[in-house]
Design a protein around this motif. Structure first.
Motif, PDB file in Angstrom:
ATOM      1  N   ALA A   1      25.110  43.296  34.233  1.00 39.76           N
ATOM      2  CA  ALA A   1      23.918  44.038  34.652  1.00 39.76           C
ATOM      3  C   ALA A   1      24.013  44.461  36.112  1.00 39.76           C
ATOM      4  O   ALA A   1      23.563  45.557  36.476  1.00 39.76           O
ATOM      5  CB  ALA A   1      22.665  43.186  34.425  1.00 39.76           C
ATOM      6  N   VAL A   2      24.600  43.611  36.954  1.00 32.50           N
ATOM      7  CA  VAL A   2      24.791  43.955  38.368  1.00 32.50           C
ATOM      8  C   VAL A   2      25.623  45.226  38.488  1.00 32.50           C
ATOM      9  O   VAL A   2      25.290  46.149  39.246  1.00 32.50           O
ATOM     10  CB  VAL A   2      25.454  42.785  39.122  1.00 32.50           C
ATOM     11  CG1 VAL A   2      25.937  43.229  40.501  1.00 32.50           C
ATOM     12  CG2 VAL A   2      24.485  41.618  39.261  1.00 32.50           C
ATOM     13  N   ARG A   3      26.697  45.291  37.728  1.00 33.78           N
ATOM     14  CA  ARG A   3      27.542  46.480  37.766  1.00 33.78           C
ATOM     15  C   ARG A   3      26.780  47.714  37.291  1.00 33.78           C
ATOM     16  O   ARG A   3      26.882  48.794  37.884  1.00 33.78           O
ATOM     17  CB  ARG A   3      28.793  46.276  36.911  1.00 33.78           C
ATOM     18  CG  ARG A   3      29.751  47.466  36.957  1.00 33.78           C
ATOM     19  CD  ARG A   3      31.020  47.216  36.181  1.00 33.78           C
ATOM     20  NE  ARG A   3      30.767  47.133  34.740  1.00 33.78           N
ATOM     21  CZ  ARG A   3      31.741  47.029  33.838  1.00 33.78           C
ATOM     22  NH1 ARG A   3      32.996  46.950  34.225  1.00 33.78           N
ATOM     23  NH2 ARG A   3      31.446  46.965  32.552  1.00 33.78           N
ATOM     24  N   GLN A   4      25.995  47.558  36.223  1.00 31.51           N
ATOM     25  CA  GLN A   4      25.257  48.697  35.676  1.00 31.51           C
ATOM     26  C   GLN A   4      24.218  49.224  36.667  1.00 31.51           C
ATOM     27  O   GLN A   4      24.073  50.434  36.834  1.00 31.51           O
ATOM     28  CB  GLN A   4      24.582  48.278  34.372  1.00 31.51           C
ATOM     29  CG  GLN A   4      25.556  48.016  33.234  1.00 31.51           C
ATOM     30  CD  GLN A   4      24.943  47.246  32.083  1.00 31.51           C
ATOM     31  OE1 GLN A   4      23.766  46.847  32.138  1.00 31.51           O
ATOM     32  NE2 GLN A   4      25.721  47.006  31.035  1.00 31.51           N
ATOM     33  N   VAL A   5      23.508  48.319  37.322  1.00 28.83           N
ATOM     34  CA  VAL A   5      22.492  48.740  38.294  1.00 28.83           C
ATOM     35  C   VAL A   5      23.137  49.501  39.446  1.00 28.83           C
ATOM     36  O   VAL A   5      22.650  50.569  39.859  1.00 28.83           O
ATOM     37  CB  VAL A   5      21.704  47.522  38.817  1.00 28.83           C
ATOM     38  CG1 VAL A   5      20.836  47.915  40.009  1.00 28.83           C
ATOM     39  CG2 VAL A   5      20.843  46.928  37.709  1.00 28.83           C
TER      40      VAL A   5
ATOM     41  N   ILE B   1      17.995  44.151  40.113  1.00 28.29           N
ATOM     42  CA  ILE B   1      18.922  43.136  39.604  1.00 28.29           C
ATOM     43  C   ILE B   1      18.168  41.850  39.269  1.00 28.29           C
ATOM     44  O   ILE B   1      18.384  41.236  38.227  1.00 28.29           O
ATOM     45  CB  ILE B   1      20.041  42.882  40.623  1.00 28.29           C
ATOM     46  CG1 ILE B   1      20.974  44.090  40.693  1.00 28.29           C
ATOM     47  CG2 ILE B   1      20.831  41.614  40.263  1.00 28.29           C
ATOM     48  CD1 ILE B   1      21.945  44.059  41.859  1.00 28.29           C
ATOM     49  N   HIS B   2      17.252  41.458  40.160  1.00 24.98           N
ATOM     50  CA  HIS B   2      16.474  40.241  39.914  1.00 24.98           C
ATOM     51  C   HIS B   2      15.647  40.376  38.644  1.00 24.98           C
ATOM     52  O   HIS B   2      15.572  39.452  37.818  1.00 24.98           O
ATOM     53  CB  HIS B   2      15.581  39.953  41.114  1.00 24.98           C
ATOM     54  CG  HIS B   2      14.887  38.626  41.046  1.00 24.98           C
ATOM     55  ND1 HIS B   2      13.735  38.358  41.753  1.00 24.98           N
ATOM     56  CD2 HIS B   2      15.166  37.490  40.340  1.00 24.98           C
ATOM     57  CE1 HIS B   2      13.350  37.123  41.504  1.00 24.98           C
ATOM     58  NE2 HIS B   2      14.199  36.569  40.641  1.00 24.98           N
ATOM     59  N   GLY B   3      15.022  41.547  38.464  1.00 21.77           N
ATOM     60  CA  GLY B   3      14.214  41.765  37.277  1.00 21.77           C
ATOM     61  C   GLY B   3      15.030  41.678  35.994  1.00 21.77           C
ATOM     62  O   GLY B   3      14.618  41.041  35.013  1.00 21.77           O
TER      63      GLY B   3
END
Length: 399
Positions: free
Chosen positions: A244-248, A297-299
């Motif tokens: 998800a970090v990469r996607q954001v 990212i946190h969400g």
């Protein structure tokens, strides 16, 4: 008169990492202490008077320490398995530049200091540029004293064992007031100059960046007796969060986001982890965008964790906004290096912290591989020597 290459060769065996490759030189480790001793010995050979301030910064003085001095230098600590040039190139080049200036017969009109800042990489206590942050008061001294390394040692404990009074850690008005201008030479940490580009560039800015710790809490259990449908596995959530970090970041122009470290607790092969800690690095030229990326990212992390029956919490460890270097000093550096291109950097530096308190500038030396924070980091001998000459030119112009 030593070359930069000969100076670096003299420390080439210090802190070699047999597992990761490259060098591992965390602050106040045996390797970093050896490098600090090496620096003091090399400075003494050049007639520079060395002292250590209350935050562990080394200062080697040409002339009496006084307000408004010209300061150069960098750091000697490294990331785990780092290259040979990130930090030490700037220190070795500063020493070589002093040799060049003395060979030219330069008589400084103001004091000159070569400084070595501790814990620039933040690889032991988690806060990048910790030495310069303490010096300037950019980090709360009580918070800094209570920072812990992976073995549970606080910064206060480690400082005390290395001859510092932890009660005195923090903003140092006297030392800070001595910095009239600061110029840091550093290996280029990207491909801005290319394989066949010029050897030297003048820094313009530093990309805003920060570090956050993301902790995913689940239920520790037995790997053999716990059915798949009964698990609250934070490692499964952590794996999805990394993606998800990469996607954001990929969805936002000029954004960079990285999970460079992941630590399961307790970390047994046959154990479902009870907690997984991830360390997040996020960068963008616009600080508001950086904040938005971290929030996004946190969400996502919280949603992913909840789906796996876990929870996710985020803690900021450090943040540095985008820095534009002092325009007047940048012009002076550029005038001393005619033809040198201007170059922005995505990497953090002590010069970026100091820029909020004293005019600061940077000079970059070409890295043909474009690789840094890795054993493949490289500088050609001729480029290293050109860097020292360029730094000497800049210092002479400013003295």
């Amino acid at each position: 008169m030593d070359t930069v290459t000969s100076l670096l060769d003299s420390i080439a065996d210090v802190g070699r990492d047999p597992v990761r490759g490259g060098y591992t030189r965390p602050v106040y480790s045996a390797a970093e202490l050896d490098l600090r001793a090496w620096f003091s010995e090399q400075a003494g050979r050049r007639g520079l008077a060395v002292d250590t301030d209350r935050n562990g910064i080394l200062w080697a003085w040409w002339g009496e320490p006084q307000r408004g001095a010209l300061v150069t230098g960098s750091h000697l600590d490294s990331v785990p398995g780092g290259g040979a040039f990130d930090g030490p190139l700037g220190v070795a080049s500063a020493l070589a530049a002093v040799d060049v200036l003395k060979a030219r017969g330069v008589e400084p009109n103001r004091s000159l200091a070569v400084a070595v800042f501790p814990e620039e990489e933040g690889s032991r206590f988690g806060v990048a540029c910790l030495g310069s942050r303490l010096l300037t008061g950019a980090i709360d001294a009580d918070r800094a004293r209570n920072l812990r390394d992976d073995d549970g040692n606080t910064l206060a404990d480690v400082a005390r064992r290395n001859g510092l009074d932890p009660r005195l850690l923090g903003r140092d008005e006297e030392a800070l007031g001595r910095i009239g201008d600061f110029v840091e030479l550093h290996v280029e940490q990207g491909r801005g100059l290319g394989e066949d580009g010029p050897a030297i560039a003048v820094g313009t800015s530093i990309l805003g960046h920060g570090r956050w710790k993301l902790s995913v809490h689940g239920q520790g259990n037995h790997a053999g007796t716990t059915l798949m449908e009964d698990r609250q596995d934070p490692m499964v959530a952590a794996a999805q969060i990394v993606l998800a970090v990469r996607q954001v970041a990929a969805a936002r122009r000029d954004a960079r986001a990285t999970v460079g470290r992941l630590q399961p607790v307790p970390g047994g092969t046959n154990v479902i982890a009870s907690r997984v800690d991830l360390w997040l690095d996020v960068r963008h030229p616009d600080d508001e965008v950086t904040a938005g990326l971290v929030e996004a990212i946190h969400g996502k992390a919280q949603k992913i964790a909840a789906f796996e029956g876990c929870t996710a919490t985020l803690t900021e460890e450090s943040f540095s906004g985008t820095v534009q270097f002092d325009a007047a000093l940048q012009r002076q550096v550029g005038n001393a290096l005619p033809g040198a291109p201007l170059l922005a950097t995505g990497a953090g530096h002590d010069a970026g912290v100091l820029a909020g308190y004293a005019p600061s500038a940077m000079v970059f030396v070409r890295n043909p591989t474009g690789i840094s924070h890795s054993p493949e980091e490289h500088v050609e001998d001729a480029d290293a020597d050109a860097g020292a000459e360029a730094l000497a030119d800049v210092l002479e112009a400013l003295l």
